[in-house]
Design a protein around this motif. Structure first.
Motif, PDB file in Angstrom:
ATOM      1  N   ALA A 296       0.842  -1.196   0.000  1.00 40.20           N
ATOM      2  CA  ALA A 296       0.000   0.000   0.000  1.00 40.20           C
ATOM      3  C   ALA A 296       0.874   1.240   0.000  1.00 40.20           C
ATOM      4  CB  ALA A 296      -0.912   0.008   1.230  1.00 40.20           C
ATOM      5  N   LEU A 297       0.354   2.308  -0.576  1.00 39.88           N
ATOM      6  CA  LEU A 297       0.926   3.640  -0.413  1.00 39.88           C
ATOM      7  C   LEU A 297       0.233   4.282   0.766  1.00 39.88           C
ATOM      8  CD1 LEU A 297       1.241   5.331  -3.931  1.00 39.88           C
ATOM      9  CD2 LEU A 297       3.080   5.033  -2.260  1.00 39.88           C
ATOM     10  N   GLU A 298       0.978   4.985   1.608  1.00 39.66           N
ATOM     11  CA  GLU A 298       0.374   5.589   2.793  1.00 39.66           C
ATOM     12  C   GLU A 298       0.869   7.002   3.014  1.00 39.66           C
ATOM     13  OE1 GLU A 298       0.487   5.106   7.651  1.00 39.66           O
ATOM     14  OE2 GLU A 298       0.495   3.294   6.428  1.00 39.66           O
ATOM     15  N   GLY A 299      -0.059   7.860   3.372  1.00 38.58           N
ATOM     16  CA  GLY A 299       0.272   9.200   3.835  1.00 38.58           C
ATOM     17  C   GLY A 299      -0.154   9.334   5.279  1.00 38.58           C
ATOM     18  N   SER A 300       0.784   9.639   6.154  1.00 38.31           N
ATOM     19  CA  SER A 300       0.529   9.688   7.591  1.00 38.31           C
ATOM     20  C   SER A 300       0.480  11.121   8.093  1.00 38.31           C
ATOM     21  CB  SER A 300       1.630   8.929   8.353  1.00 38.31           C
ATOM     22  OG  SER A 300       1.806   7.629   7.829  1.00 38.31           O
ATOM     23  N   VAL A 301      -0.666  11.514   8.616  1.00 41.42           N
ATOM     24  CA  VAL A 301      -0.832  12.817   9.273  1.00 41.42           C
ATOM     25  C   VAL A 301      -0.767  12.557  10.777  1.00 41.42           C
ATOM     26  CG1 VAL A 301      -2.448  14.692   9.726  1.00 41.42           C
ATOM     27  CG2 VAL A 301      -2.207  13.786   7.401  1.00 41.42           C
ATOM     28  N   PHE A 302       0.177  13.176  11.455  1.00 37.46           N
ATOM     29  CA  PHE A 302       0.427  12.843  12.853  1.00 37.46           C
ATOM     30  C   PHE A 302      -0.681  13.272  13.806  1.00 37.46           C
ATOM     31  CE2 PHE A 302       5.276  13.135  11.932  1.00 37.46           C
ATOM     32  CZ  PHE A 302       5.238  11.882  11.347  1.00 37.46           C
ATOM     33  N   VAL A 303      -1.288  14.427  13.541  1.00 35.90           N
ATOM     34  CA  VAL A 303      -2.291  14.964  14.471  1.00 35.90           C
ATOM     35  C   VAL A 303      -3.586  15.251  13.727  1.00 35.90           C
ATOM     36  CG1 VAL A 303      -2.892  16.851  16.038  1.00 35.90           C
ATOM     37  CG2 VAL A 303      -0.558  15.926  16.031  1.00 35.90           C
ATOM     38  N   ALA A 304      -4.636  14.531  14.088  1.00 33.19           N
ATOM     39  CA  ALA A 304      -5.973  14.746  13.517  1.00 33.19           C
ATOM     40  C   ALA A 304      -6.966  14.801  14.671  1.00 33.19           C
ATOM     41  CB  ALA A 304      -6.300  13.636  12.525  1.00 33.19           C
ATOM     42  N   GLY A 305      -7.518  13.645  15.053  1.00 33.65           N
ATOM     43  CA  GLY A 305      -8.414  13.616  16.208  1.00 33.65           C
ATOM     44  C   GLY A 305      -7.738  14.119  17.475  1.00 33.65           C
ATOM     45  N   ALA A 306      -6.411  13.977  17.538  1.00 32.95           N
ATOM     46  CA  ALA A 306      -5.671  14.487  18.700  1.00 32.95           C
ATOM     47  C   ALA A 306      -5.813  16.000  18.822  1.00 32.95           C
ATOM     48  CB  ALA A 306      -4.194  14.105  18.599  1.00 32.95           C
ATOM     49  N   ALA A 342       0.758  20.927  13.953  1.00 35.72           N
ATOM     50  CA  ALA A 342       2.030  20.204  13.847  1.00 35.72           C
ATOM     51  C   ALA A 342       2.667  20.052  15.232  1.00 35.72           C
ATOM     52  CB  ALA A 342       2.967  20.953  12.902  1.00 35.72           C
ATOM     53  N   PHE A 343       1.888  19.510  16.173  1.00 36.57           N
ATOM     54  CA  PHE A 343       2.350  19.420  17.564  1.00 36.57           C
ATOM     55  C   PHE A 343       3.534  18.465  17.709  1.00 36.57           C
ATOM     56  CE2 PHE A 343      -2.441  19.966  18.426  1.00 36.57           C
ATOM     57  CZ  PHE A 343      -2.360  21.327  18.210  1.00 36.57           C
ATOM     58  N   THR A 344       3.609  17.471  16.823  1.00 38.81           N
ATOM     59  CA  THR A 344       4.719  16.509  16.876  1.00 38.81           C
ATOM     60  C   THR A 344       5.436  16.473  15.531  1.00 38.81           C
ATOM     61  OG1 THR A 344       3.184  14.709  16.311  1.00 38.81           O
ATOM     62  CG2 THR A 344       3.645  15.064  18.644  1.00 38.81           C
ATOM     63  N   GLY A 345       5.545  17.624  14.899  1.00 44.11           N
ATOM     64  CA  GLY A 345       6.159  17.697  13.583  1.00 44.11           C
ATOM     65  C   GLY A 345       5.118  17.515  12.490  1.00 44.11           C
ATOM     66  N   LEU A 346       5.534  17.700  11.255  1.00 41.00           N
ATOM     67  CA  LEU A 346       4.663  17.474  10.105  1.00 41.00           C
ATOM     68  C   LEU A 346       5.031  16.155   9.440  1.00 41.00           C
ATOM     69  CD1 LEU A 346       4.463  21.008   8.409  1.00 41.00           C
ATOM     70  CD2 LEU A 346       2.532  19.691   9.322  1.00 41.00           C
ATOM     71  N   GLY A 347       4.030  15.324   9.225  1.00 41.49           N
ATOM     72  CA  GLY A 347       4.244  14.058   8.538  1.00 41.49           C
ATOM     73  C   GLY A 347       4.134  14.258   7.035  1.00 41.49           C
ATOM     74  N   ALA A 348       3.518  13.275   6.361  1.00 44.56           N
ATOM     75  CA  ALA A 348       3.394  13.331   4.899  1.00 44.56           C
ATOM     76  C   ALA A 348       2.553  14.539   4.485  1.00 44.56           C
ATOM     77  CB  ALA A 348       2.744  12.036   4.406  1.00 44.56           C
ATOM     78  N   PRO A 349       2.868  15.145   3.350  1.00 41.13           N
ATOM     79  CA  PRO A 349       4.016  14.840   2.471  1.00 41.13           C
ATOM     80  C   PRO A 349       5.238  15.702   2.765  1.00 41.13           C
ATOM     81  CG  PRO A 349       2.535  16.333   1.338  1.00 41.13           C
ATOM     82  CD  PRO A 349       1.927  16.093   2.705  1.00 41.13           C
ATOM     83  N   TYR A 350       5.274  16.351   3.945  1.00 40.18           N
ATOM     84  CA  TYR A 350       6.330  17.325   4.250  1.00 40.18           C
ATOM     85  C   TYR A 350       7.530  16.720   4.986  1.00 40.18           C
ATOM     86  CZ  TYR A 350       2.417  20.353   3.134  1.00 40.18           C
ATOM     87  OH  TYR A 350       1.355  20.938   2.498  1.00 40.18           O
ATOM     88  N   TRP A 351       7.244  15.875   5.990  1.00 42.23           N
ATOM     89  CA  TRP A 351       8.280  15.227   6.792  1.00 42.23           C
ATOM     90  C   TRP A 351       9.276  16.223   7.376  1.00 42.23           C
ATOM     91  CZ3 TRP A 351       7.010  10.635   8.353  1.00 42.23           C
ATOM     92  CH2 TRP A 351       6.164   9.850   7.549  1.00 42.23           C
TER      93      TRP A 351
END
Length: 496
Positions: A296-306, A342-351
């Motif tokens: 699978a291809l995956e894009g992970s966003v670290f903070v959503a419901g959080a 971006a409480f714990t950094g930015l995930g995909a697609p920025y990293w």
């Protein structure tokens, strides 16, 4: 005597147990939150024993609630927060340190050093992942380097993601295993050879003896110890939460896409039997399957419901998560306010590991409702960015997103997601698709369901959200979002 499948859905903020019947209906569920530990800014930990105790408690409560006993459980499936790392002593069974959570950024310096040393391409090629503190490898390395462990004692240590920890506890120490989906999130597993990679283990100074056996997501891993439920129950399905949701949404065809709105946001596309290497900031991962390995291809966003939890617990703007929708509906828009969580950094697609949360567009007239609405909309904006990257990687246009997870109950969010992406958003009748996916994997392994076609029959749609916003209006809103993200990137030292 009616039989059921028990799914353990061990998440970032709570442990949940769900009972499913043959039609995929939820017969009973119980949920228990546990403590989030923040020793330093950017650090996140959990107590592994508390995770086990809350999970066991919900298992027992579900049986009591349904009025059944362990003999009526055909099998157990486990789905879990991925990357979160536990190291324990196999002799005592005690963790040597708290679980380091996937959100934790403490090993960012280790990652930066690897990249500086030219290891980025090796890691990407072998694991499909972008080098980041998000993944398990450097968390293990940190624990070994920062706890008082003698050289002799290392041989007695075991590593596991949360699925492995739960199986160890459920079996009384007889199972030390994981599945391909969780292994593929460690930054130590070669997704092409399907083996722990010696070069990566050496790079992070991790002994292979610590690592669990790896097998397919659907199959017998072992059995629970009899003392827990009066009988031995097979554990026959295991998958990381996002891959479990992909399976639970019946995304069995190449190109099928789902997005889970949980603590984070995770957009996954089934790419079939061939791994697709991303050129746009996504990661390649192993999907849950019952036969040949799929990817699978995956894009992970670290903070959503959080972010909604943040509004509730830290900002005190709402008393409950559902209240966020009620408040946001009091205003027509955000008044130009954007929240980049971006409480714990930015995930995909920025990293960008050192990015931090940002609020832009504040005026004297900004009120509570605009702030809440902007936070809600941030989930949709982040998903939009990942979706566009995924379209470029897969060379196709995504017309439909299958949505699930707790925040997918929010109708305002689902409609805005459709509007801002221009894609149809489909919400199933059962939104607990992570648990459902684990149940399906477990049930297929023991013959409770006979085939994928058998479980597709259980699928039903609860709501469909069609795009309604004019394209020009959507583009104008996205322009403001991109400016806000640029502010977060500038904070992280990105001058581009």
């Amino acid at each position: 005597m009616e039989k059921y499948i028990m799914a353990l859905d061990q998440g970032t903020t709570s442990s949940r147990t769900i009972l499913f019947d043959r039609q995929g209906n939820m017969i009973a569920q119980e949920n228990c939150e546990f403590k989030q530990i923040f020793p330093k800014p950017g650090w996140v930990e959990h107590n592994p024993e508390e995770i086990w105790n809350t999970q066991l408690s919900t298992m027992r409560q579900v049986l009591e609630k349904a009025g059944i006993d362990g003999k009526q459980i055909e099998a157990i499936g486990i789905t879990n927060q991925r990357e979160t790392t536990v190291v324990w002593d196999k002799t005592t069974g005690k963790p040597v340190y708290n679980a380091i959570v996937w959100q934790c950024r403490r090993t960012s310096d280790l990652i930066d050093r690897m990249i500086k040393d030219g290891c980025r391409e090796t890691i990407c090629e072998k694991t499909g992942l972008v080098p980041d503190a998000y993944f398990s490898g450097t968390k293990i390395q940190w624990i070994l380097e920062h706890t008082d462990i003698s050289a002799d004692r290392v041989k007695d240590l075991l590593f596991g993601t949360i699925d492995t920890w739960l199986m160890w506890k459920l079996s009384g120490g007889k199972i030390h295993a994981t599945d391909y989906t969780n292994a593929s999130r460690t930054m130590l597993f070669n997704i092409h050879t399907l083996e722990w990679d010696s070069e990566l283990l050496s790079l992070m100074q991790i002994p292979k003896s610590m690592l669990p056996k790896v097998q397919a997501s659907s199959g017998i891993f072992g059995y629970t110890k009899k003392e827990l439920f009066g009988t031995e129950i097979p554990i026959s399905g295991v998958a990381g939460d996002q891959q479990a949701a992909l399976f639970g949404q019946c995304c069995f065809e190449k190109g099928d896409v789902k997005n889970t709105y949980g603590t984070g946001c995770f957009l996954l596309m089934n790419t079939g039997n061939v791994p697709v290497r991303s050129k746009n900031g996504l990661v390649t991962t192993i999907a849950a399957s019952t036969g040949a390995v799929e990817y699978a291809l995956e894009g992970s966003v670290f903070v959503a419901g959080a972010a909604i939890q943040w509004l509730r617990d830290e900002m005190k703007m709402i008393a409950t998560a559902p209240e966020s929708e009620q408040a946001a509906l009091q205003v027509e828009d955000t008044g130009g306010v954007y929240v980049v969580p971006a409480f714990t950094g930015l995930g995909a697609p920025y990293w960008k590991q050192n990015a931090r949360g940002m609020v832009t567009g504040l005026t004297r007239g900004t009120g509570r409702e605009q702030f809440i609405r902007a936070t809600l909309e941030s989930l949709a904006y982040q998903t939009h960015d990942v979706l566009r990257a995924m379209e470029h990687d897969a060379n196709l246009s995504i017309q439909k997103i299958k949505a699930d997870g707790g925040a997918s109950k929010n109708r305002l969010l689902m409609q805005f997601q459709a509007d801002i992406t221009g894609a149809q958003v489909v919400r199933p009748a059962v939104i607990e698709t992570t648990g459902l996916g684990a149940a399906y994997l477990a049930g297929l392994a023991v013959g409770y369901w006979s085939s994928k076609e058998d479980i597709i029959k259980n699928s039903s749609i609860e709501a469909v959200f069609e795009p309604k916003m004019e394209k020009a209006a959507a583009e104008e809103k996205l322009k403001g979002w991109k400016q806000a993200v640029r502010c977060a990137l500038l904070y992280a030292g990105d001058d581009e």
